[in-house]
Design a protein around this motif. Structure first.
Motif, PDB file in Angstrom:
ATOM      1  N   LEU A 201     -10.513 -20.702   6.278  1.00 56.57           N
ATOM      2  CA  LEU A 201      -9.375 -20.142   6.994  1.00 56.57           C
ATOM      3  C   LEU A 201      -8.849 -18.884   6.305  1.00 56.57           C
ATOM      4  O   LEU A 201      -8.511 -17.899   6.962  1.00 56.57           O
ATOM      5  CB  LEU A 201      -8.249 -21.178   7.099  1.00 56.57           C
ATOM      6  CG  LEU A 201      -8.496 -22.364   8.015  1.00 56.57           C
ATOM      7  CD1 LEU A 201      -7.397 -23.405   7.833  1.00 56.57           C
ATOM      8  CD2 LEU A 201      -8.560 -21.922   9.458  1.00 56.57           C
ATOM      9  N   MET A 202      -8.786 -18.905   4.985  1.00 51.65           N
ATOM     10  CA  MET A 202      -8.280 -17.751   4.244  1.00 51.65           C
ATOM     11  C   MET A 202      -9.240 -16.560   4.360  1.00 51.65           C
ATOM     12  O   MET A 202      -8.804 -15.414   4.454  1.00 51.65           O
ATOM     13  CB  MET A 202      -8.066 -18.112   2.763  1.00 51.65           C
ATOM     14  CG  MET A 202      -6.945 -19.111   2.533  1.00 51.65           C
ATOM     15  SD  MET A 202      -5.355 -18.499   3.071  1.00 51.65           S
ATOM     16  CE  MET A 202      -5.020 -19.551   4.456  1.00 51.65           C
ATOM     17  N   ARG A 203     -10.550 -16.823   4.354  1.00 51.31           N
ATOM     18  CA  ARG A 203     -11.523 -15.749   4.547  1.00 51.31           C
ATOM     19  C   ARG A 203     -11.341 -15.108   5.923  1.00 51.31           C
ATOM     20  O   ARG A 203     -11.367 -13.893   6.070  1.00 51.31           O
ATOM     21  CB  ARG A 203     -12.954 -16.271   4.406  1.00 51.31           C
ATOM     22  CG  ARG A 203     -13.484 -16.231   2.994  1.00 51.31           C
ATOM     23  CD  ARG A 203     -14.988 -16.480   2.957  1.00 51.31           C
ATOM     24  NE  ARG A 203     -15.348 -17.826   3.394  1.00 51.31           N
ATOM     25  CZ  ARG A 203     -15.323 -18.895   2.616  1.00 51.31           C
ATOM     26  NH1 ARG A 203     -14.966 -18.785   1.365  1.00 51.31           N
ATOM     27  NH2 ARG A 203     -15.659 -20.076   3.088  1.00 51.31           N
ATOM     28  N   GLY A 204     -11.168 -15.949   6.935  1.00 54.20           N
ATOM     29  CA  GLY A 204     -10.952 -15.435   8.282  1.00 54.20           C
ATOM     30  C   GLY A 204      -9.676 -14.620   8.375  1.00 54.20           C
ATOM     31  O   GLY A 204      -9.638 -13.565   9.017  1.00 54.20           O
ATOM     32  N   LEU A 205      -8.622 -15.086   7.720  1.00 51.64           N
ATOM     33  CA  LEU A 205      -7.358 -14.356   7.709  1.00 51.64           C
ATOM     34  C   LEU A 205      -7.525 -13.019   6.997  1.00 51.64           C
ATOM     35  O   LEU A 205      -7.043 -11.988   7.477  1.00 51.64           O
ATOM     36  CB  LEU A 205      -6.276 -15.192   7.012  1.00 51.64           C
ATOM     37  CG  LEU A 205      -4.890 -14.590   6.939  1.00 51.64           C
ATOM     38  CD1 LEU A 205      -4.312 -14.406   8.332  1.00 51.64           C
ATOM     39  CD2 LEU A 205      -3.993 -15.479   6.099  1.00 51.64           C
TER      40      LEU A 205
ATOM     41  N   LYS B 108     -10.300 -11.248   6.654  1.00 53.16           N
ATOM     42  CA  LYS B 108     -11.096 -10.353   7.495  1.00 53.16           C
ATOM     43  C   LYS B 108     -10.254  -9.794   8.631  1.00 53.16           C
ATOM     44  O   LYS B 108     -10.385  -8.626   8.994  1.00 53.16           O
ATOM     45  CB  LYS B 108     -12.313 -11.094   8.053  1.00 53.16           C
ATOM     46  CG  LYS B 108     -13.385 -11.340   7.029  1.00 53.16           C
ATOM     47  CD  LYS B 108     -14.562 -12.086   7.642  1.00 53.16           C
ATOM     48  CE  LYS B 108     -15.612 -12.388   6.593  1.00 53.16           C
ATOM     49  NZ  LYS B 108     -16.744 -13.135   7.157  1.00 53.16           N
ATOM     50  N   GLY B 109      -9.399 -10.624   9.199  1.00 54.35           N
ATOM     51  CA  GLY B 109      -8.528 -10.164  10.278  1.00 54.35           C
ATOM     52  C   GLY B 109      -7.569  -9.088   9.807  1.00 54.35           C
ATOM     53  O   GLY B 109      -7.358  -8.077  10.494  1.00 54.35           O
ATOM     54  N   ILE B 110      -6.989  -9.269   8.634  1.00 48.99           N
ATOM     55  CA  ILE B 110      -6.072  -8.271   8.079  1.00 48.99           C
ATOM     56  C   ILE B 110      -6.817  -6.981   7.776  1.00 48.99           C
ATOM     57  O   ILE B 110      -6.326  -5.886   8.052  1.00 48.99           O
ATOM     58  CB  ILE B 110      -5.374  -8.826   6.821  1.00 48.99           C
ATOM     59  CG1 ILE B 110      -4.409  -9.949   7.214  1.00 48.99           C
ATOM     60  CG2 ILE B 110      -4.639  -7.733   6.062  1.00 48.99           C
ATOM     61  CD1 ILE B 110      -3.817 -10.709   6.042  1.00 48.99           C
ATOM     62  N   LYS B 111      -8.030  -7.088   7.235  1.00 47.62           N
ATOM     63  CA  LYS B 111      -8.826  -5.890   6.934  1.00 47.62           C
ATOM     64  C   LYS B 111      -9.152  -5.123   8.215  1.00 47.62           C
ATOM     65  O   LYS B 111      -9.030  -3.896   8.263  1.00 47.62           O
ATOM     66  CB  LYS B 111     -10.111  -6.275   6.210  1.00 47.62           C
ATOM     67  CG  LYS B 111     -10.961  -5.077   5.801  1.00 47.62           C
ATOM     68  CD  LYS B 111     -12.237  -5.528   5.112  1.00 47.62           C
ATOM     69  CE  LYS B 111     -13.067  -4.380   4.642  1.00 47.62           C
ATOM     70  NZ  LYS B 111     -13.436  -3.416   5.638  1.00 47.62           N
ATOM     71  N   ASN B 112      -9.550  -5.837   9.259  1.00 47.38           N
ATOM     72  CA  ASN B 112      -9.859  -5.183  10.530  1.00 47.38           C
ATOM     73  C   ASN B 112      -8.625  -4.510  11.113  1.00 47.38           C
ATOM     74  O   ASN B 112      -8.711  -3.412  11.674  1.00 47.38           O
ATOM     75  CB  ASN B 112     -10.430  -6.182  11.533  1.00 47.38           C
ATOM     76  CG  ASN B 112     -11.829  -6.602  11.200  1.00 47.38           C
ATOM     77  OD1 ASN B 112     -12.553  -5.891  10.510  1.00 47.38           O
ATOM     78  ND2 ASN B 112     -12.231  -7.767  11.677  1.00 47.38           N
ATOM     79  N   PHE B 113      -7.481  -5.148  10.992  1.00 47.82           N
ATOM     80  CA  PHE B 113      -6.236  -4.566  11.489  1.00 47.82           C
ATOM     81  C   PHE B 113      -5.906  -3.279  10.739  1.00 47.82           C
ATOM     82  O   PHE B 113      -5.559  -2.270  11.351  1.00 47.82           O
ATOM     83  CB  PHE B 113      -5.092  -5.579  11.343  1.00 47.82           C
ATOM     84  CG  PHE B 113      -3.769  -5.054  11.803  1.00 47.82           C
ATOM     85  CD1 PHE B 113      -3.488  -4.966  13.149  1.00 47.82           C
ATOM     86  CD2 PHE B 113      -2.822  -4.651  10.888  1.00 47.82           C
ATOM     87  CE1 PHE B 113      -2.266  -4.474  13.583  1.00 47.82           C
ATOM     88  CE2 PHE B 113      -1.598  -4.154  11.305  1.00 47.82           C
ATOM     89  CZ  PHE B 113      -1.317  -4.075  12.657  1.00 47.82           C
ATOM     90  N   LYS B 114      -6.030  -3.303   9.415  1.00 48.94           N
ATOM     91  CA  LYS B 114      -5.758  -2.106   8.614  1.00 48.94           C
ATOM     92  C   LYS B 114      -6.729  -0.979   8.956  1.00 48.94           C
ATOM     93  O   LYS B 114      -6.325   0.181   9.051  1.00 48.94           O
ATOM     94  CB  LYS B 114      -5.839  -2.427   7.112  1.00 48.94           C
ATOM     95  CG  LYS B 114      -4.659  -3.206   6.601  1.00 48.94           C
ATOM     96  CD  LYS B 114      -4.779  -3.431   5.109  1.00 48.94           C
ATOM     97  CE  LYS B 114      -3.599  -4.187   4.569  1.00 48.94           C
ATOM     98  NZ  LYS B 114      -3.714  -4.391   3.120  1.00 48.94           N
ATOM     99  N   ASP B 115      -8.011  -1.319   9.136  1.00 53.95           N
ATOM    100  CA  ASP B 115      -8.995  -0.303   9.513  1.00 53.95           C
ATOM    101  C   ASP B 115      -8.657   0.302  10.870  1.00 53.95           C
ATOM    102  O   ASP B 115      -8.773   1.513  11.075  1.00 53.95           O
ATOM    103  CB  ASP B 115     -10.407  -0.897   9.544  1.00 53.95           C
ATOM    104  CG  ASP B 115     -10.941  -1.235   8.166  1.00 53.95           C
ATOM    105  OD1 ASP B 115     -10.367  -0.738   7.162  1.00 53.95           O
ATOM    106  OD2 ASP B 115     -11.931  -1.999   8.088  1.00 53.95           O
ATOM    107  N   GLY B 116      -8.239  -0.533  11.812  1.00 53.54           N
ATOM    108  CA  GLY B 116      -7.848  -0.035  13.124  1.00 53.54           C
ATOM    109  C   GLY B 116      -6.641   0.874  13.052  1.00 53.54           C
ATOM    110  O   GLY B 116      -6.593   1.918  13.722  1.00 53.54           O
TER     111      GLY B 116
END
Length: 64
Positions: free
Chosen positions: A28-32, A34-42
């Motif tokens: 769950l923490m890995r998924g979270l 990755k989601g935060i990283k994708n949001f920052k990249d966007g």
């Protein structure tokens, strides 16, 4: 942190442990993460696009 004390954080952590189990928490923490990283990249891409548009607008205004 958000007005929560150490006891409240421990209770929340314990409830999460009971709900998901110890094996699922790292996943769950890995998924979270990755989601935060994708949001920052966007957000970075959006900022770059806005800056590029603003630069083009400034160039056009200098020509006139």
């Amino acid at each position: 942190m958000f007005g929560l004390g150490m006891q409240e954080l421990l209770v929340i952590a314990f409830i999460i442990l009971l709900l998901f189990g110890a094996k699922k928490i790292p996943e769950l923490m890995r998924g979270l993460g990755k989601g935060i990283k994708n949001f920052k990249d966007g957000m970075k891409d959006v900022n770059d696009d806005l800056k590029e548009l603003n630069d083009k607008k400034d160039e056009k205004n200098k020509e006139v």
